[in-house]
Design a protein around this motif. Structure first.
Motif, PDB file in Angstrom:
ATOM      1  N   TYR A  25       0.833  -1.208   0.000  1.00 37.36           N
ATOM      2  CA  TYR A  25       0.000   0.000   0.000  1.00 37.36           C
ATOM      3  C   TYR A  25       0.867   1.257   0.000  1.00 37.36           C
ATOM      4  O   TYR A  25       0.604   2.196  -0.737  1.00 37.36           O
ATOM      5  N   LEU A  26       1.895   1.264   0.831  1.00 42.56           N
ATOM      6  CA  LEU A  26       2.773   2.433   0.896  1.00 42.56           C
ATOM      7  C   LEU A  26       3.530   2.626  -0.411  1.00 42.56           C
ATOM      8  O   LEU A  26       3.638   3.746  -0.917  1.00 42.56           O
ATOM      9  N   GLY A  27       4.068   1.557  -0.957  1.00 44.74           N
ATOM     10  CA  GLY A  27       4.777   1.644  -2.229  1.00 44.74           C
ATOM     11  C   GLY A  27       3.870   2.105  -3.337  1.00 44.74           C
ATOM     12  O   GLY A  27       4.247   2.940  -4.171  1.00 44.74           O
ATOM     13  N   SER A  28       2.660   1.592  -3.351  1.00 40.67           N
ATOM     14  CA  SER A  28       1.686   1.987  -4.360  1.00 40.67           C
ATOM     15  C   SER A  28       1.351   3.473  -4.252  1.00 40.67           C
ATOM     16  O   SER A  28       1.325   4.188  -5.256  1.00 40.67           O
ATOM     17  N   ALA A  29       1.096   3.935  -3.041  1.00 37.93           N
ATOM     18  CA  ALA A  29       0.776   5.351  -2.842  1.00 37.93           C
ATOM     19  C   ALA A  29       1.914   6.241  -3.323  1.00 37.93           C
ATOM     20  O   ALA A  29       1.686   7.234  -4.025  1.00 37.93           O
ATOM     21  N   ASN A  30       3.128   5.882  -2.968  1.00 40.08           N
ATOM     22  CA  ASN A  30       4.279   6.691  -3.388  1.00 40.08           C
ATOM     23  C   ASN A  30       4.494   6.642  -4.892  1.00 40.08           C
ATOM     24  O   ASN A  30       4.811   7.669  -5.512  1.00 40.08           O
ATOM     25  N   ALA A  31       4.313   5.475  -5.499  1.00 38.54           N
ATOM     26  CA  ALA A  31       4.459   5.368  -6.957  1.00 38.54           C
ATOM     27  C   ALA A  31       3.390   6.202  -7.653  1.00 38.54           C
ATOM     28  O   ALA A  31       3.686   6.926  -8.619  1.00 38.54           O
ATOM     29  N   LEU A  32       2.159   6.118  -7.174  1.00 34.68           N
ATOM     30  CA  LEU A  32       1.090   6.928  -7.764  1.00 34.68           C
ATOM     31  C   LEU A  32       1.403   8.416  -7.653  1.00 34.68           C
ATOM     32  O   LEU A  32       1.176   9.182  -8.592  1.00 34.68           O
ATOM     33  N   GLN A  34       4.341   9.825  -7.479  1.00 37.15           N
ATOM     34  CA  GLN A  34       5.423  10.139  -8.413  1.00 37.15           C
ATOM     35  C   GLN A  34       4.932  10.172  -9.855  1.00 37.15           C
ATOM     36  O   GLN A  34       5.507  10.874 -10.694  1.00 37.15           O
ATOM     37  N   LEU A  35       3.881   9.420 -10.152  1.00 33.86           N
ATOM     38  CA  LEU A  35       3.295   9.403 -11.490  1.00 33.86           C
ATOM     39  C   LEU A  35       2.287  10.535 -11.685  1.00 33.86           C
ATOM     40  O   LEU A  35       1.571  10.567 -12.672  1.00 33.86           O
ATOM     41  N   SER A  36       2.237  11.450 -10.715  1.00 31.94           N
ATOM     42  CA  SER A  36       1.319  12.596 -10.724  1.00 31.94           C
ATOM     43  C   SER A  36      -0.152  12.178 -10.656  1.00 31.94           C
ATOM     44  O   SER A  36      -1.029  12.921 -11.092  1.00 31.94           O
ATOM     45  N   LYS A  37      -0.402  11.019 -10.102  1.00 30.01           N
ATOM     46  CA  LYS A  37      -1.770  10.551  -9.853  1.00 30.01           C
ATOM     47  C   LYS A  37      -2.067  10.801  -8.378  1.00 30.01           C
ATOM     48  O   LYS A  37      -2.261   9.874  -7.589  1.00 30.01           O
ATOM     49  N   LYS A  38      -2.085  12.071  -8.038  1.00 26.50           N
ATOM     50  CA  LYS A  38      -2.092  12.450  -6.634  1.00 26.50           C
ATOM     51  C   LYS A  38      -3.399  12.126  -5.919  1.00 26.50           C
ATOM     52  O   LYS A  38      -3.381  11.763  -4.746  1.00 26.50           O
ATOM     53  N   GLU A  40      -5.335   9.551  -6.589  1.00 26.84           N
ATOM     54  CA  GLU A  40      -5.257   8.109  -6.348  1.00 26.84           C
ATOM     55  C   GLU A  40      -4.250   7.794  -5.238  1.00 26.84           C
ATOM     56  O   GLU A  40      -4.474   6.894  -4.425  1.00 26.84           O
ATOM     57  N   ALA A  41      -3.159   8.541  -5.209  1.00 22.18           N
ATOM     58  CA  ALA A  41      -2.138   8.332  -4.184  1.00 22.18           C
ATOM     59  C   ALA A  41      -2.701   8.614  -2.796  1.00 22.18           C
ATOM     60  O   ALA A  41      -2.485   7.833  -1.858  1.00 22.18           O
ATOM     61  N   ARG A  42      -3.428   9.704  -2.667  1.00 23.52           N
ATOM     62  CA  ARG A  42      -4.018  10.038  -1.370  1.00 23.52           C
ATOM     63  C   ARG A  42      -5.035   8.977  -0.956  1.00 23.52           C
ATOM     64  O   ARG A  42      -5.084   8.577   0.205  1.00 23.52           O
ATOM     65  N   ALA A  43      -5.816   8.497  -1.903  1.00 24.49           N
ATOM     66  CA  ALA A  43      -6.807   7.464  -1.603  1.00 24.49           C
ATOM     67  C   ALA A  43      -6.115   6.173  -1.157  1.00 24.49           C
ATOM     68  O   ALA A  43      -6.551   5.516  -0.201  1.00 24.49           O
ATOM     69  N   ARG A  44      -5.040   5.798  -1.838  1.00 28.65           N
ATOM     70  CA  ARG A  44      -4.328   4.561  -1.485  1.00 28.65           C
ATOM     71  C   ARG A  44      -3.693   4.696  -0.107  1.00 28.65           C
ATOM     72  O   ARG A  44      -3.723   3.769   0.696  1.00 28.65           O
ATOM     73  N   LEU A  45      -3.118   5.863   0.188  1.00 32.19           N
ATOM     74  CA  LEU A  45      -2.501   6.057   1.499  1.00 32.19           C
ATOM     75  C   LEU A  45      -3.566   6.033   2.592  1.00 32.19           C
ATOM     76  O   LEU A  45      -3.345   5.476   3.661  1.00 32.19           O
ATOM     77  N   GLN A  46      -4.723   6.579   2.303  1.00 28.12           N
ATOM     78  CA  GLN A  46      -5.800   6.536   3.282  1.00 28.12           C
ATOM     79  C   GLN A  46      -6.259   5.092   3.506  1.00 28.12           C
ATOM     80  O   GLN A  46      -6.546   4.702   4.638  1.00 28.12           O
TER      81      GLN A  46
END
Length: 87
Positions: A25-32, A34-38, A40-46
């Motif tokens: 989950y953490l890796g996914s959030a950070n990758a998202l 970095q891919l400017s899918k912010k 989605e990144a916030r949702a994954r981190l949540q």
């Protein structure tokens, strides 16, 4: 980051070993992010924060989530999480 994101999504989808999931989950959030899918990144981190409140990285990642919410102008959500941290 695209390849990493695909790998993290696969680990999460198959519900891999319980100890690996928080890191996925953490890796996914950070990758998202970095891919400017912010969004989605916030949702994954949540998702991570909701699913793994006892993980050793939780507090650090909660502050990261707050920073990302502030950067997105989501002041109310950031304040809710800050209040949750200091409750």
């Amino acid at each position: 980051y695209d390849s990493a994101q695909a790998m993290y999504d696969k680990v999460i989808a198959i519900g891999s070993e319980h100890t690996a999931l928080p890191y996925a989950y953490l890796g996914s959030a950070n990758a998202l992010y970095q891919l400017s899918k912010k969004d989605e990144a916030r949702a994954r981190l949540q998702e991570y924060l909701e699913k793994y409140p006892t993980d050793s990285n939780w507090t650090k990642q909660a502050y990261q989530f707050i920073r990302w919410q502030l950067a997105a102008g989501q002041i109310d959500i950031a304040q809710q999480w800050l209040d949750r941290l200091h409750a």
